[in-house]
Scaffold this active site. Structure first.
Site, short mmCIF file in Angstrom:
data_model
loop_
_atom_site.label_atom_id
_atom_site.label_comp_id
_atom_site.label_asym_id
_atom_site.label_seq_id
_atom_site.Cartn_x
_atom_site.Cartn_y
_atom_site.Cartn_z
N ASN A 82 -0.87 8.45 1.59
CA ASN A 82 -1.93 8.43 2.63
C ASN A 82 -1.42 7.52 3.75
OD1 ASN A 82 -4.19 8.06 4.19
ND2 ASN A 82 -5.34 6.90 2.65
N GLU A 128 -12.36 3.43 3.28
CA GLU A 128 -12.34 3.02 4.70
C GLU A 128 -13.31 3.88 5.50
OE1 GLU A 128 -8.10 3.20 5.29
OE2 GLU A 128 -7.85 1.45 4.00
N HIS A 147 -12.82 8.40 1.23
CA HIS A 147 -12.00 7.19 1.18
C HIS A 147 -12.87 5.98 1.55
CE1 HIS A 147 -8.98 4.19 2.08
NE2 HIS A 147 -8.15 4.92 1.36
N SER A 158 -2.80 -0.78 -3.56
CA SER A 158 -1.60 -1.62 -3.63
C SER A 158 -0.61 -1.17 -4.71
CB SER A 158 -1.98 -3.09 -3.80
OG SER A 158 -2.75 -3.53 -2.69
N LYS A 182 -2.66 6.98 6.56
CA LYS A 182 -3.74 6.40 7.38
C LYS A 182 -3.40 6.60 8.86
CE LYS A 182 -4.79 3.44 3.52
NZ LYS A 182 -5.37 2.22 3.00
N GLY A 191 -4.85 -2.23 0.23
CA GLY A 191 -4.19 -2.94 1.32
C GLY A 191 -4.22 -4.45 1.17
N GLU A 228 -10.00 4.13 -6.58
CA GLU A 228 -9.42 3.10 -5.71
C GLU A 228 -10.39 1.93 -5.59
OE1 GLU A 228 -6.32 4.86 -2.85
OE2 GLU A 228 -8.26 5.17 -1.93
P1 PGA Z 1 -2.78 0.81 -0.28
O1 PGA Z 1 -3.85 1.95 0.13
O2 PGA Z 1 -1.77 1.49 -1.19
O3 PGA Z 1 -2.17 0.37 1.02
O4 PGA Z 1 -3.53 -0.25 -0.97
C1 PGA Z 1 -4.30 2.91 -0.79
C2 PGA Z 1 -5.31 3.79 -0.12
O5 PGA Z 1 -6.12 3.29 0.67
O6 PGA Z 1 -5.34 5.03 -0.34
#
Ligand code: PGA
Length: 258
Positions: A10, A98, A96, A216, A12, A177, A171
């Site tokens: 992903n 976010e 997601h 992460s 983003k 992140g 997640e």
């Molecule tokens: P990350 O993001 O691996 O940077 O923690 C995962 C995600 O948001 O899908």
């Protein structure tokens, strides 16, 4: 039950044409890996066509990070499922964290997006439903309640025939992140809960749904996470922007298929 290992990058709101080219070239050098692991990249929608062109000769899939909950209409700046599917998306992330946190993806909107994907039958686009609890919810021991509420509000209307188009990504919001990863056993506990929920509702079709861990994931923790019985692969954010790191994560998933 044997489920195919699946790794989804992903990007983003990151990435570039050069990253499309270098990631595609690196994946082209790994034909064995691509036989054993389904690899998907979800670039920003404006890079989708480039990604599909760069990987047209490879067993690699394309996805998008979101869709609008409407089929068409006056929704400036948005993309419908049909538009992204026609442009080559075979996977769609929905819900997601976010988007839930910052872009008003309520439970009702997430459910409407799920219905958009499932109602589209021209091509078998797969839905990746993201679920996860916040740090505060975990501290208050609400993890399973939150996950169950997210699953049931998004998936209540699905038929067992539609489950072949479903992937779940667990997640934990506190791990995205942040560099904090759930311990493999901690993640497995939630994956097992999700697996039970799916199996209770839909039997064997529920048991066959791939469940990914995200938050992460890096090359150095992927092997331990993917060794857990109900972790079928990963949804990778930051590390999917680094070619070598992403390939190493895909290779860690390959061990699951052997
Ligand atoms: P990350 O993001 O691996 O940077 O923690 C995962 C995600 O948001 O899908």
């Amino acid at each position: 039950m044997q489920r195919q290992a699946l790794v989804i990058g992903n990007w983003k709101m990151n990435g570039s044409q050069p990253l499309v080219a270098s990631m595609a070239a690196a994946l082209a050098a790994q034909p064995e890996l691509l036989k054993q692991v389904t690899v998907v990249v979800c670039p920003p929608a404006v890079l989708l066509t480039s990604w599909c062109q760069a990987t047209s000769a490879l067993a690699v899939a394309a996805g998008v990070q979101d869709i609008n909950e409407h089929a068409d209409g006056a929704h400036t700046g948005e993309h419908s499922l049909q538009l992204v599917a026609e442009a080559g998306a075979e996977y769609v992330l929905v819900g997601h964290s976010e988007r839930r946190q910052w872009y008003a993806d309520s439970a009702a909107r997430v459910a409407a997006k799920v219905q958009q994907v499932m109602a589209y039958t021209e091509q078998p686009v797969k839905l990746v439903l993201c679920v996860g609890e916040s740090a505060e919810q975990r501290a208050q021991q609400q993890t399973m309640t939150v996950i169950e509420a997210q699953l049931s509000s998004a998936l209540a209307a699905l038929t067992s025939a539609q489950l072949s188009r479903l992937v779940i990504a667990y997640e934990p919001v506190w791990a995205i992140g942040t560099g904090l990863t759930a311990e493999p056993a901690q993640a497995q506990q939630v994956h097992a809960f999700i697996r039970n929920w799916l199996t209770n509702k839909w039997g064997v079709s529920g048991a066959a749904v791939q469940i990914l861990y995200g938050g992460s994931v890096k090359a150095d923790n992927a092997t331990a996470l993917f060794a857990e019985v109900d972790i079928d692969g990963g949804l990778i954010g930051g590390a999917s922007l680094q070619v070598e790191e992403f390939l190493a994560i895909c290779a860690a998933a390959q061990a699951r298929s052997r």
